[in-house]
Design a protein around this motif. Sequence first.
Motif, PDB file in Angstrom:
ATOM      1  N   MET A 154      45.675  49.805  47.594  1.00 28.32           N
ATOM      2  CA  MET A 154      44.750  49.753  46.517  1.00 28.32           C
ATOM      3  C   MET A 154      44.435  48.589  45.901  1.00 28.32           C
ATOM      4  O   MET A 154      43.350  48.245  45.667  1.00 28.32           O
ATOM      5  CB  MET A 154      45.514  50.637  45.335  1.00 28.32           C
ATOM      6  N   VAL A 158      40.452  47.127  45.500  1.00 23.59           N
ATOM      7  CA  VAL A 158      39.800  47.242  44.223  1.00 23.59           C
ATOM      8  C   VAL A 158      39.657  45.804  43.560  1.00 23.59           C
ATOM      9  O   VAL A 158      40.969  44.922  43.403  1.00 23.59           O
ATOM     10  CB  VAL A 158      40.915  48.304  43.100  1.00 23.59           C
TER      11      VAL A 158
ATOM     12  N   PHE B  23      46.497  47.973  32.928  1.00 22.38           N
ATOM     13  CA  PHE B  23      47.124  48.883  34.116  1.00 22.38           C
ATOM     14  C   PHE B  23      46.025  48.719  35.457  1.00 22.38           C
ATOM     15  O   PHE B  23      46.317  48.479  36.460  1.00 22.38           O
ATOM     16  CB  PHE B  23      47.440  50.304  33.856  1.00 22.38           C
ATOM     17  N   LEU B  24      44.646  49.045  35.182  1.00 19.76           N
ATOM     18  CA  LEU B  24      43.764  48.935  35.980  1.00 19.76           C
ATOM     19  C   LEU B  24      43.609  47.719  36.609  1.00 19.76           C
ATOM     20  O   LEU B  24      43.406  47.446  37.869  1.00 19.76           O
ATOM     21  CB  LEU B  24      42.342  49.651  35.469  1.00 19.76           C
ATOM     22  N   ALA B  25      43.948  46.552  35.999  1.00 22.55           N
ATOM     23  CA  ALA B  25      43.334  45.401  36.366  1.00 22.55           C
ATOM     24  C   ALA B  25      44.680  44.803  37.270  1.00 22.55           C
ATOM     25  O   ALA B  25      44.216  44.179  38.216  1.00 22.55           O
ATOM     26  CB  ALA B  25      43.086  44.211  35.327  1.00 22.55           C
ATOM     27  N   LEU B  26      45.921  45.025  36.713  1.00 24.78           N
ATOM     28  CA  LEU B  26      46.943  44.463  37.690  1.00 24.78           C
ATOM     29  C   LEU B  26      47.471  45.265  38.611  1.00 24.78           C
ATOM     30  O   LEU B  26      47.946  44.864  39.437  1.00 24.78           O
ATOM     31  CB  LEU B  26      48.177  44.195  36.291  1.00 24.78           C
ATOM     32  N   ARG B  27      47.867  46.640  38.440  1.00 24.24           N
ATOM     33  CA  ARG B  27      48.335  47.614  39.164  1.00 24.24           C
ATOM     34  C   ARG B  27      47.470  47.966  40.150  1.00 24.24           C
ATOM     35  O   ARG B  27      47.804  48.158  41.232  1.00 24.24           O
ATOM     36  CB  ARG B  27      48.821  48.592  38.384  1.00 24.24           C
ATOM     37  N   ALA B  28      46.373  48.384  39.841  1.00 28.34           N
ATOM     38  CA  ALA B  28      45.267  49.043  40.757  1.00 28.34           C
ATOM     39  C   ALA B  28      44.261  47.792  41.219  1.00 28.34           C
ATOM     40  O   ALA B  28      43.987  47.851  42.390  1.00 28.34           O
ATOM     41  CB  ALA B  28      44.275  50.133  40.109  1.00 28.34           C
ATOM     42  N   GLY B  29      44.145  46.980  40.529  1.00 31.78           N
ATOM     43  CA  GLY B  29      43.234  45.893  40.795  1.00 31.78           C
ATOM     44  C   GLY B  29      43.905  44.479  41.515  1.00 31.78           C
ATOM     45  O   GLY B  29      45.120  44.673  41.608  1.00 31.78           O
ATOM     46  N   ASN B  30      42.902  43.682  41.776  1.00 31.39           N
ATOM     47  CA  ASN B  30      43.541  42.363  42.391  1.00 31.39           C
ATOM     48  C   ASN B  30      43.878  41.214  41.430  1.00 31.39           C
ATOM     49  O   ASN B  30      43.728  40.102  41.731  1.00 31.39           O
ATOM     50  CB  ASN B  30      42.694  42.032  43.570  1.00 31.39           C
ATOM     51  N   LEU B  31      43.751  41.353  40.293  1.00 30.88           N
ATOM     52  CA  LEU B  31      43.725  40.334  39.368  1.00 30.88           C
ATOM     53  C   LEU B  31      45.251  39.573  39.241  1.00 30.88           C
ATOM     54  O   LEU B  31      45.189  38.254  39.304  1.00 30.88           O
ATOM     55  CB  LEU B  31      44.002  40.876  37.752  1.00 30.88           C
ATOM     56  N   SER B  32      46.159  40.117  39.740  1.00 32.44           N
ATOM     57  CA  SER B  32      47.602  39.333  39.812  1.00 32.44           C
ATOM     58  C   SER B  32      47.307  38.428  41.146  1.00 32.44           C
ATOM     59  O   SER B  32      48.200  37.380  41.041  1.00 32.44           O
ATOM     60  CB  SER B  32      48.733  40.408  40.088  1.00 32.44           C
TER      61      SER B  32
END
Lengths: 225, 156
Positions: A154, A158, B23-32
């Motif tokens: 994921m 994403v 949550f969307l940015a860090l857990r689902a997305g690749n911001l981390s």
Amino acid sequence: MLFRRPRLTVQQVHFIGNYSLVIIAVSGLFVGFVLGLQGYYTLNRYGSEEALGLLVALSLTRELGPVVTALLFAGRAGTSLTAEIGLMKAGEQIAAMEVMAVDPVRRVLAPRFLGGIIAMPVLAAVFSMVGIIGGWIVGVLLIGIDAGAFWSQMQDGVDVFDDVLNGVIKSVVFGVAVTLIALFEGWQCKPTPEGVSRATTRTVVAGSLVVLGLDFVLTALMFSN
Amino acid sequence: MSNHKIDVWVGLFVFLGIIALVFLALRAGNLSSFSFAETYSVQAKFDNIGGLKVRAPVKSAGVVVGRVSDIRFDDQTYQAIVTFNIDQAFEFPLDTSASILTSGLLGEQYIGLDAGGDDLMLASGDSITLTQSAIVLERLISQFLYGTAEQEGAAD
């Protein structure tokens, strides 16, 4: 308007947003469940069940989150806005405001419009988050896909700007469209019981169609390279 | 409901929205994995980049050390010029070789760096001369097919 009478806008965010939270969260959870089950069924044929997390997250952040939220928003919040303003008109409250030199556009329409624009992106983000958790419950907890692969695929696929941010932009646009339609239908309805009921119906029909049409345009603009 | 209570509930509502976005940015997305660290850019010319795309990872020993920033076509040498940024924390010798590899059998493509033995290190604006192009599956298959056809022809 927002700065001179913030209290009115806060009340509308509460009325439009907080009261819609339950239906949005529950729908998001079940959409996530179904995405998990159906996605697993298809991906399993190609032996790539680990991509389930990616499938669930991309479909939610790009499309289903903003669109389904906007459709529910039109049904849950849009109708109540139309009916409220329509009944205000039928009860001649709006005419009374004008007599008292209170501008009904500022006093009635503007706070509701701002409230809708603030509430809609929040609801869409909550929908996507709950949906991803729903997909995780079905995929990882029930079916038994490896949790590490689920999340890492994921995160690999994403993109924060391409997918998440574009989804947020979509939800803001849908919020503007649905709230405008709801307010317009309420404002110009015939001040009779039949007129209010027709206006409420038109809010749902026109709101849903505009959301779906706008979604096609926005998707074509955002995601076609 | 009193105004004070409404304020609290609206505050919680907006806070929930911020949590969902994080949550969307860090857990689902690749911001981390998004790094704002200083980088230096290096160029490399390839005969064929296959399906390499901008923002594809640059890896060394399997670890992501940078990202592709630009892909252009050079009409003098008819090669692709790939520019990529490497994290300032990692230094590579001047004779490092770059090859375009594929993650998994049919996965996405990335640039793999194999360090050389030079004392001088790559700096911003340098170009890597030792490159290996992407392996195109169709060419591989056709080579294999021609190879077996030749063998069968020789056996007759």
